[in-house]
Design a protein around this motif. Structure first.
Motif, PDB file in Angstrom:
ATOM      1  N   MET A 162      48.177 113.747  31.474  1.00 56.30           N
ATOM      2  CA  MET A 162      47.022 114.331  32.095  1.00 56.30           C
ATOM      3  C   MET A 162      46.562 113.432  33.231  1.00 56.30           C
ATOM      4  SD  MET A 162      43.146 114.708  31.223  1.00 56.30           S
ATOM      5  CE  MET A 162      43.007 113.601  32.559  1.00 56.30           C
ATOM      6  N   LEU A 163      46.274 114.026  34.357  1.00 55.86           N
ATOM      7  CA  LEU A 163      45.790 113.283  35.525  1.00 55.86           C
ATOM      8  C   LEU A 163      44.305 113.524  35.730  1.00 55.86           C
ATOM      9  CD1 LEU A 163      48.624 114.094  38.067  1.00 55.86           C
ATOM     10  CD2 LEU A 163      48.221 111.918  36.927  1.00 55.86           C
ATOM     11  N   ALA A 164      43.615 112.503  36.188  1.00 57.83           N
ATOM     12  CA  ALA A 164      42.189 112.623  36.499  1.00 57.83           C
ATOM     13  C   ALA A 164      41.953 112.093  37.909  1.00 57.83           C
ATOM     14  CB  ALA A 164      41.361 111.841  35.496  1.00 57.83           C
ATOM     15  N   PHE A 165      41.213 112.889  38.684  1.00 54.22           N
ATOM     16  CA  PHE A 165      40.842 112.523  40.051  1.00 54.22           C
ATOM     17  C   PHE A 165      39.325 112.617  40.151  1.00 54.22           C
ATOM     18  CE2 PHE A 165      44.955 114.571  40.227  1.00 54.22           C
ATOM     19  CZ  PHE A 165      45.705 113.729  41.014  1.00 54.22           C
ATOM     20  N   ILE A 166      38.678 111.497  40.385  1.00 57.60           N
ATOM     21  CA  ILE A 166      37.242 111.506  40.647  1.00 57.60           C
ATOM     22  C   ILE A 166      37.112 111.171  42.131  1.00 57.60           C
ATOM     23  CG2 ILE A 166      34.979 110.564  40.072  1.00 57.60           C
ATOM     24  CD1 ILE A 166      36.221 109.612  37.397  1.00 57.60           C
ATOM     25  N   ARG A 167      36.700 112.160  42.917  1.00 56.87           N
ATOM     26  CA  ARG A 167      36.654 111.973  44.369  1.00 56.87           C
ATOM     27  C   ARG A 167      35.254 111.616  44.836  1.00 56.87           C
ATOM     28  NH1 ARG A 167      39.152 115.878  48.107  1.00 56.87           N
ATOM     29  NH2 ARG A 167      37.554 117.300  47.355  1.00 56.87           N
ATOM     30  N   TYR A 168      35.227 110.851  45.935  1.00 56.37           N
ATOM     31  CA  TYR A 168      33.974 110.367  46.511  1.00 56.37           C
ATOM     32  C   TYR A 168      34.008 110.537  48.019  1.00 56.37           C
ATOM     33  CZ  TYR A 168      33.446 107.895  42.055  1.00 56.37           C
ATOM     34  OH  TYR A 168      33.338 107.588  40.723  1.00 56.37           O
ATOM     35  N   SER A 169      32.851 110.849  48.594  1.00 54.79           N
ATOM     36  CA  SER A 169      32.669 110.862  50.042  1.00 54.79           C
ATOM     37  C   SER A 169      31.836 109.627  50.379  1.00 54.79           C
ATOM     38  CB  SER A 169      31.938 112.142  50.467  1.00 54.79           C
ATOM     39  OG  SER A 169      31.765 112.152  51.859  1.00 54.79           O
ATOM     40  N   VAL A 170      32.463 108.676  51.065  1.00 53.39           N
ATOM     41  CA  VAL A 170      31.859 107.353  51.263  1.00 53.39           C
ATOM     42  C   VAL A 170      31.627 107.076  52.754  1.00 53.39           C
ATOM     43  CG1 VAL A 170      32.123 104.881  50.812  1.00 53.39           C
ATOM     44  CG2 VAL A 170      33.093 106.555  49.202  1.00 53.39           C
ATOM     45  N   PRO A 171      30.368 106.987  53.172  1.00 49.87           N
ATOM     46  CA  PRO A 171      30.090 106.614  54.564  1.00 49.87           C
ATOM     47  C   PRO A 171      30.643 105.207  54.842  1.00 49.87           C
ATOM     48  CG  PRO A 171      28.084 107.344  53.439  1.00 49.87           C
ATOM     49  CD  PRO A 171      29.143 107.195  52.397  1.00 49.87           C
ATOM     50  N   PRO A 172      31.119 104.959  56.065  1.00 47.07           N
ATOM     51  CA  PRO A 172      31.699 103.646  56.387  1.00 47.07           C
ATOM     52  C   PRO A 172      30.794 102.468  56.028  1.00 47.07           C
ATOM     53  CG  PRO A 172      32.116 105.181  58.174  1.00 47.07           C
ATOM     54  CD  PRO A 172      31.205 105.885  57.203  1.00 47.07           C
ATOM     55  N   ALA A 173      29.510 102.617  56.182  1.00 45.13           N
ATOM     56  CA  ALA A 173      28.592 101.518  55.887  1.00 45.13           C
ATOM     57  C   ALA A 173      28.556 101.159  54.402  1.00 45.13           C
ATOM     58  CB  ALA A 173      27.181 101.870  56.360  1.00 45.13           C
ATOM     59  N   ARG A 174      29.062 102.035  53.532  1.00 43.28           N
ATOM     60  CA  ARG A 174      29.017 101.790  52.089  1.00 43.28           C
ATOM     61  C   ARG A 174      30.392 101.499  51.489  1.00 43.28           C
ATOM     62  NH1 ARG A 174      25.126 105.689  48.924  1.00 43.28           N
ATOM     63  NH2 ARG A 174      25.531 104.079  47.380  1.00 43.28           N
ATOM     64  N   THR A 175      31.401 101.306  52.356  1.00 44.49           N
ATOM     65  CA  THR A 175      32.770 101.107  51.874  1.00 44.49           C
ATOM     66  C   THR A 175      32.893  99.890  50.959  1.00 44.49           C
ATOM     67  OG1 THR A 175      33.711 102.186  53.811  1.00 44.49           O
ATOM     68  CG2 THR A 175      35.167 100.721  52.581  1.00 44.49           C
ATOM     69  N   GLU A 176      32.335  98.773  51.355  1.00 44.31           N
ATOM     70  CA  GLU A 176      32.447  97.553  50.553  1.00 44.31           C
ATOM     71  C   GLU A 176      31.786  97.736  49.185  1.00 44.31           C
ATOM     72  OE1 GLU A 176      31.107  92.953  51.076  1.00 44.31           O
ATOM     73  OE2 GLU A 176      31.975  93.953  52.839  1.00 44.31           O
ATOM     74  N   GLU A 177      30.598  98.295  49.180  1.00 47.19           N
ATOM     75  CA  GLU A 177      29.882  98.589  47.929  1.00 47.19           C
ATOM     76  C   GLU A 177      30.704  99.543  47.057  1.00 47.19           C
ATOM     77  OE1 GLU A 177      26.167 101.424  46.519  1.00 47.19           O
ATOM     78  OE2 GLU A 177      26.408 100.948  48.646  1.00 47.19           O
ATOM     79  N   PHE A 178      31.258 100.585  47.694  1.00 43.77           N
ATOM     80  CA  PHE A 178      32.050 101.558  46.947  1.00 43.77           C
ATOM     81  C   PHE A 178      33.266 100.898  46.304  1.00 43.77           C
ATOM     82  CE2 PHE A 178      35.809 104.186  46.738  1.00 43.77           C
ATOM     83  CZ  PHE A 178      35.404 105.095  45.774  1.00 43.77           C
ATOM     84  N   LEU A 179      33.995 100.110  47.077  1.00 44.11           N
ATOM     85  CA  LEU A 179      35.204  99.483  46.539  1.00 44.11           C
ATOM     86  C   LEU A 179      34.915  98.609  45.325  1.00 44.11           C
ATOM     87  CD1 LEU A 179      37.308  98.613  49.687  1.00 44.11           C
ATOM     88  CD2 LEU A 179      37.936 100.107  47.784  1.00 44.11           C
ATOM     89  N   ALA A 180      33.840  97.840  45.388  1.00 40.14           N
ATOM     90  CA  ALA A 180      33.479  97.006  44.236  1.00 40.14           C
ATOM     91  C   ALA A 180      33.200  97.885  43.013  1.00 40.14           C
ATOM     92  CB  ALA A 180      32.265  96.144  44.568  1.00 40.14           C
TER      93      ALA A 180
END
Length: 92
Positions: free
Chosen positions: A1-19
């Motif tokens: 089974m595969l799971a994909f949780i997708r996110y729309s991330v503004p460039p200014a929040r990329t570092e926060e998102f990656l962590a």
């Protein structure tokens, strides 16, 4: 089974998102039934990201979401609301 949780991330929040995304992936990886996982970014739409994981079955994934809830909470505003669990389908 595969799971994909997708996110729309503004460039200014990329570092926060990656962590946060790596924390989610690490939490999921520690759960029973987890086979593999990763954080991925769209090559065509750089603001589109996903936490992708593979599981022994849907029940394992759904239980793991409960364990990962606290790690997922800070990124919920970036999450795309859509189905995330996909079953493998054998060829006819």
């Amino acid at each position: 089974m595969l799971a994909f949780i997708r996110y729309s991330v503004p460039p200014a929040r990329t570092e926060e998102f990656l962590a946060g995304a790596h924390e989610i992936a690490d939490t999921l990886a520690g759960q029973p039934g987890h086979l593999r996982g990763r954080v991925a970014r769209s090559v065509d739409e750089p603001e589109l990201w996903a936490v992708v994981s593979e599981w022994e079955g849907a029940g394992f994934y759904r239980r793991a979401l409960g364990a990962a809830r606290m790690a997922m909470y800070p990124l919920m505003t970036l999450m795309i609301n859509e189905s995330s669990a996909f079953e493998d389908v054998d060829r006819p």
